[in-house]
Design a protein around this motif. Structure first.
Motif, PDB file in Angstrom:
ATOM      1  N   ASP A 235       1.875  16.691  -3.805  1.00 38.06           N
ATOM      2  CA  ASP A 235       0.580  16.053  -4.026  1.00 38.06           C
ATOM      3  C   ASP A 235       0.408  15.624  -5.485  1.00 38.06           C
ATOM      4  OD1 ASP A 235       0.343  18.516  -5.210  1.00 38.06           O
ATOM      5  OD2 ASP A 235      -1.469  19.119  -4.121  1.00 38.06           O
ATOM      6  N   GLN A 236       1.501  15.446  -6.211  1.00 34.39           N
ATOM      7  CA  GLN A 236       1.430  14.956  -7.589  1.00 34.39           C
ATOM      8  C   GLN A 236       0.876  13.527  -7.569  1.00 34.39           C
ATOM      9  OE1 GLN A 236       3.228  12.654  -9.685  1.00 34.39           O
ATOM     10  NE2 GLN A 236       2.290  13.462 -11.546  1.00 34.39           N
ATOM     11  N   PRO A 237      -0.199  13.225  -8.308  1.00 32.88           N
ATOM     12  CA  PRO A 237      -0.902  11.939  -8.156  1.00 32.88           C
ATOM     13  C   PRO A 237      -0.030  10.714  -8.375  1.00 32.88           C
ATOM     14  CG  PRO A 237      -2.293  13.492  -9.338  1.00 32.88           C
ATOM     15  CD  PRO A 237      -0.951  14.145  -9.204  1.00 32.88           C
ATOM     16  N   PHE A 238       0.744  10.672  -9.473  1.00 34.71           N
ATOM     17  CA  PHE A 238       1.516   9.469  -9.749  1.00 34.71           C
ATOM     18  C   PHE A 238       2.580   9.230  -8.685  1.00 34.71           C
ATOM     19  CE2 PHE A 238       5.155   7.289 -11.732  1.00 34.71           C
ATOM     20  CZ  PHE A 238       4.537   6.089 -12.040  1.00 34.71           C
ATOM     21  N   ALA A 239       3.241  10.280  -8.245  1.00 36.49           N
ATOM     22  CA  ALA A 239       4.283  10.136  -7.226  1.00 36.49           C
ATOM     23  C   ALA A 239       3.723   9.610  -5.915  1.00 36.49           C
ATOM     24  CB  ALA A 239       4.970  11.480  -6.995  1.00 36.49           C
ATOM     25  N   VAL A 318      -3.439   1.322 -13.408  1.00 37.95           N
ATOM     26  CA  VAL A 318      -3.265   2.706 -12.974  1.00 37.95           C
ATOM     27  C   VAL A 318      -1.796   3.098 -13.013  1.00 37.95           C
ATOM     28  CG1 VAL A 318      -3.444   4.236 -10.974  1.00 37.95           C
ATOM     29  CG2 VAL A 318      -5.377   2.806 -11.612  1.00 37.95           C
ATOM     30  N   VAL A 319      -0.928   2.208 -12.532  1.00 38.78           N
ATOM     31  CA  VAL A 319       0.509   2.479 -12.559  1.00 38.78           C
ATOM     32  C   VAL A 319       0.974   2.741 -13.985  1.00 38.78           C
ATOM     33  CG1 VAL A 319       2.784   1.436 -12.217  1.00 38.78           C
ATOM     34  CG2 VAL A 319       1.043   1.235 -10.440  1.00 38.78           C
ATOM     35  N   ALA A 320       0.431   2.002 -14.933  1.00 40.02           N
ATOM     36  CA  ALA A 320       0.856   2.130 -16.330  1.00 40.02           C
ATOM     37  C   ALA A 320       0.543   3.499 -16.933  1.00 40.02           C
ATOM     38  CB  ALA A 320       0.191   1.035 -17.173  1.00 40.02           C
ATOM     39  N   LEU A 321      -0.317   4.278 -16.291  1.00 35.69           N
ATOM     40  CA  LEU A 321      -0.650   5.610 -16.804  1.00 35.69           C
ATOM     41  C   LEU A 321       0.489   6.603 -16.598  1.00 35.69           C
ATOM     42  CD1 LEU A 321      -4.337   5.937 -15.541  1.00 35.69           C
ATOM     43  CD2 LEU A 321      -3.573   5.482 -17.882  1.00 35.69           C
ATOM     44  N   GLY A 322       1.385   6.333 -15.665  1.00 33.18           N
ATOM     45  CA  GLY A 322       2.483   7.264 -15.400  1.00 33.18           C
ATOM     46  C   GLY A 322       1.958   8.630 -15.002  1.00 33.18           C
ATOM     47  N   ASP A 323       2.591   9.677 -15.502  1.00 30.65           N
ATOM     48  CA  ASP A 323       2.196  11.038 -15.138  1.00 30.65           C
ATOM     49  C   ASP A 323       0.897  11.496 -15.796  1.00 30.65           C
ATOM     50  OD1 ASP A 323       5.604  11.767 -14.876  1.00 30.65           O
ATOM     51  OD2 ASP A 323       4.173  11.953 -13.250  1.00 30.65           O
ATOM     52  N   LYS A 324       0.297  10.620 -16.607  1.00 31.21           N
ATOM     53  CA  LYS A 324      -1.029  10.920 -17.130  1.00 31.21           C
ATOM     54  C   LYS A 324      -2.110  10.657 -16.078  1.00 31.21           C
ATOM     55  CE  LYS A 324       0.360   9.707 -21.852  1.00 31.21           C
ATOM     56  NZ  LYS A 324       0.161   8.764 -22.977  1.00 31.21           N
ATOM     57  N   LEU A 325      -1.699  10.038 -14.999  1.00 32.76           N
ATOM     58  CA  LEU A 325      -2.636   9.743 -13.922  1.00 32.76           C
ATOM     59  C   LEU A 325      -3.199  11.035 -13.328  1.00 32.76           C
ATOM     60  CD1 LEU A 325      -3.807   7.477 -12.038  1.00 32.76           C
ATOM     61  CD2 LEU A 325      -1.878   7.962 -10.519  1.00 32.76           C
ATOM     62  N   THR A 326      -4.509  11.085 -13.190  1.00 33.36           N
ATOM     63  CA  THR A 326      -5.173  12.259 -12.623  1.00 33.36           C
ATOM     64  C   THR A 326      -5.477  12.037 -11.141  1.00 33.36           C
ATOM     65  OG1 THR A 326      -7.384  11.413 -13.132  1.00 33.36           O
ATOM     66  CG2 THR A 326      -6.266  12.724 -14.838  1.00 33.36           C
ATOM     67  N   PHE A 327      -5.809  13.122 -10.460  1.00 30.94           N
ATOM     68  CA  PHE A 327      -6.204  13.036  -9.062  1.00 30.94           C
ATOM     69  C   PHE A 327      -7.416  12.123  -8.917  1.00 30.94           C
ATOM     70  CE2 PHE A 327      -8.996  14.592  -5.650  1.00 30.94           C
ATOM     71  CZ  PHE A 327      -8.159  14.428  -4.552  1.00 30.94           C
ATOM     72  N   GLU A 328      -8.366  12.219  -9.864  1.00 27.26           N
ATOM     73  CA  GLU A 328      -9.584  11.419  -9.796  1.00 27.26           C
ATOM     74  C   GLU A 328      -9.284   9.930  -9.984  1.00 27.26           C
ATOM     75  OE1 GLU A 328     -10.514  15.478 -10.171  1.00 27.26           O
ATOM     76  OE2 GLU A 328      -9.259  14.243 -11.506  1.00 27.26           O
ATOM     77  N   SER A 329      -8.389   9.606 -10.917  1.00 25.48           N
ATOM     78  CA  SER A 329      -8.053   8.199 -11.150  1.00 25.48           C
ATOM     79  C   SER A 329      -7.290   7.612  -9.970  1.00 25.48           C
ATOM     80  CB  SER A 329      -7.218   8.060 -12.423  1.00 25.48           C
ATOM     81  OG  SER A 329      -7.966   8.422 -13.555  1.00 25.48           O
ATOM     82  N   ARG A 330      -6.402   8.421  -9.399  1.00 24.83           N
ATOM     83  CA  ARG A 330      -5.703   7.944  -8.219  1.00 24.83           C
ATOM     84  C   ARG A 330      -6.696   7.752  -7.072  1.00 24.83           C
ATOM     85  NH1 ARG A 330      -4.352   9.127  -3.345  1.00 24.83           N
ATOM     86  NH2 ARG A 330      -2.362   8.467  -2.429  1.00 24.83           N
TER      87      ARG A 330
END
Length: 409
Positions: A235-239, A318-330
């Motif tokens: 459930d990792q958001p970016f993946a 959003v894609v450009a955030l990489g692993d900085k992406l949070t559950f909320e942003s996704r």
């Protein structure tokens, strides 16, 4: 699969936004391919054969590598451009557009799941070989199993709705692991479409999307090794950006189908001379009822396009955030895309159905082929229930809730 670490922060090659020059350039290429597909689209639809020749057009045009890193010979384009290309092809041949859409999403797992340092070998091979990526990932059909053996695993089972698997070069597959250190994990991996034990069943028999190569595949003791794995489904958001990505691809598919139906309907209407005998209009195309229907449809389709374009630009950010992406942003981008999915589905189905009201009885001839648009969108819009997209948007609007991460939400 390695755990999420700081190394994953450099996982992506996408950044910034698509320039107008990039969008125009790739759309021109897509329009050229679309013109070639348009020549015999009805004949190919009726033949109901796997689209081998059509995919070669996509390879030759460069569209197959549109999203790949420039450093390895790819097109270096953005997701907004990819969605525009899907829409452009769908105006003529939604089946081929669907196969390309799945290819884009399937191959993007290289970046969504692997650290940057592990991506080079994959990208070099897929770009140099102009690989097409099909899939066997259908999450509501969990019938595949990876069983541990001496040199890795053996894959067995049947997977339905495996889009592109029978025509692609590589197949992205999800399966549960039985035994060993990965016991119980659900993993994504890639196999050669020509590998021993891979058997497309040729059972795709749908009302529309006939050339989407979406039949079942049987896997019998297919060898899988550690080097074939892309990663575990977590459930990792970016993946898990593949879900909003494929949903936005669907929305652009539906939008393109609606646009294509309107374009053909306009040509048919302008070619008719006589208005209805009770009409005061001099020409059929000047009848107020005909004008009203087209005015309504054009306005609604253009509104969907504006919403789709906005979502595509936001998806790139959003894609450009990489692993900085949070559950909320996704979750926020998933809700944004759910809105597009809702209106593109409903407007597309209505336009492709009701356009016959404006074009008249002669447009219902089999030789005209106006039915192709309705058959295609009616078939693919059943992929997942649009009512649950409405629930998703409503739950966020009323209660600030996001749906759990999955391959549908």
């Amino acid at each position: 699969m390695a755990e999420i670490t700081a190394a994953h922060q450099e996982r992506i090659h996408w950044s910034g936004a698509a320039s107008q020059a990039e969008l125009d350039s790739w759309q021109t290429i897509a329009e050229g391919v679309a013109r070639e597909l348009a020549v015999d689209v009805l004949e190919r639809d009726r033949a109901n054969e796997d689209p081998h020749r059509e995919l070669q057009l996509l390879r030759d045009s460069g569209l197959v590598n549109l999203l790949d890193p420039v450093e390895f010979g790819g097109g270096g384009a953005h997701w907004e451009t990819a969605f525009l290309v899907i829409r452009t092809l769908a105006r003529v041949d939604a089946s081929v557009a669907q196969v390309l859409a799945y290819h884009f999403i399937n191959k993007s797992n290289i970046s969504f799941l692997l650290p940057r340092a592990e991506q080079a070998e994959w990208y070099r091979a897929t770009i140099d070989g102009k690989w097409f990526w099909g899939d066997s990932v259908n999450p509501v059909d969990p019938n595949l199993e990876l069983t541990v053996n001496a040199d890795g695993w053996r894959l067995n089972g049947v997977k339905h709705f495996s889009t592109g698997a029978s025509v692609g070069d590589r197949i992205l597959i999800s399966a549960a692991v039985t035994g060993g250190t990965r016991d119980g994990q659900l993993v994504l991996f890639v196999v050669n479409a020509d590998a021993a034990g891979v058997e497309p069943l040729g059972d795709w028999d749908a009302l529309g999307q006939r050339l989407s190569a979406s039949g079942s595949v049987r896997y019998t003791d297919v060898r899988v090794t550690e080097s074939d794995l892309l990663g575990e489904l977590t459930d990792q958001p970016f993946a898990n950006l593949i879900t909003p990505g494929i949903q936005l691809a669907f929305a652009n598919l539906y939008l393109g189908i609606a646009q294509g139906a309107l374009e053909q309907a306009r040509d048919l209407t302008r070619a008719r001379r006589n208005a209805w005998f009770l009409s005061s209009a001099d020409l059929y195309r000047n009848d107020p009822f005909v004008l009203r229907v087209f005015g309504e449809f054009v306005a609604r389709v253009d509104a969907v396009e504006a919403l789709a374009d906005r979502a595509a630009r936001r998806f790139d950010s959003v894609v450009a955030l990489g692993d900085k992406l949070t559950f909320e942003s996704r979750g926020a981008i998933e809700v944004e895309i759910a809105k597009v999915k809702i209106v593109s589905s409903e407007v597309g189905v209505e336009v492709t159905n009701r356009v016959f009201e404006a074009t008249g009885s002669s447009s219902a001839k089999s030789s005209v082929g106006l039915d192709l648009f309705w058959r295609n969108i009616r078939t693919h819009s059943l992929h997942d229930p649009v009512d649950y997209k409405k629930l998703e948007v409503g739950a966020h609007f009323l209660n600030g809730e996001f749906q759990p991460i999955s391959l549908y939400t």
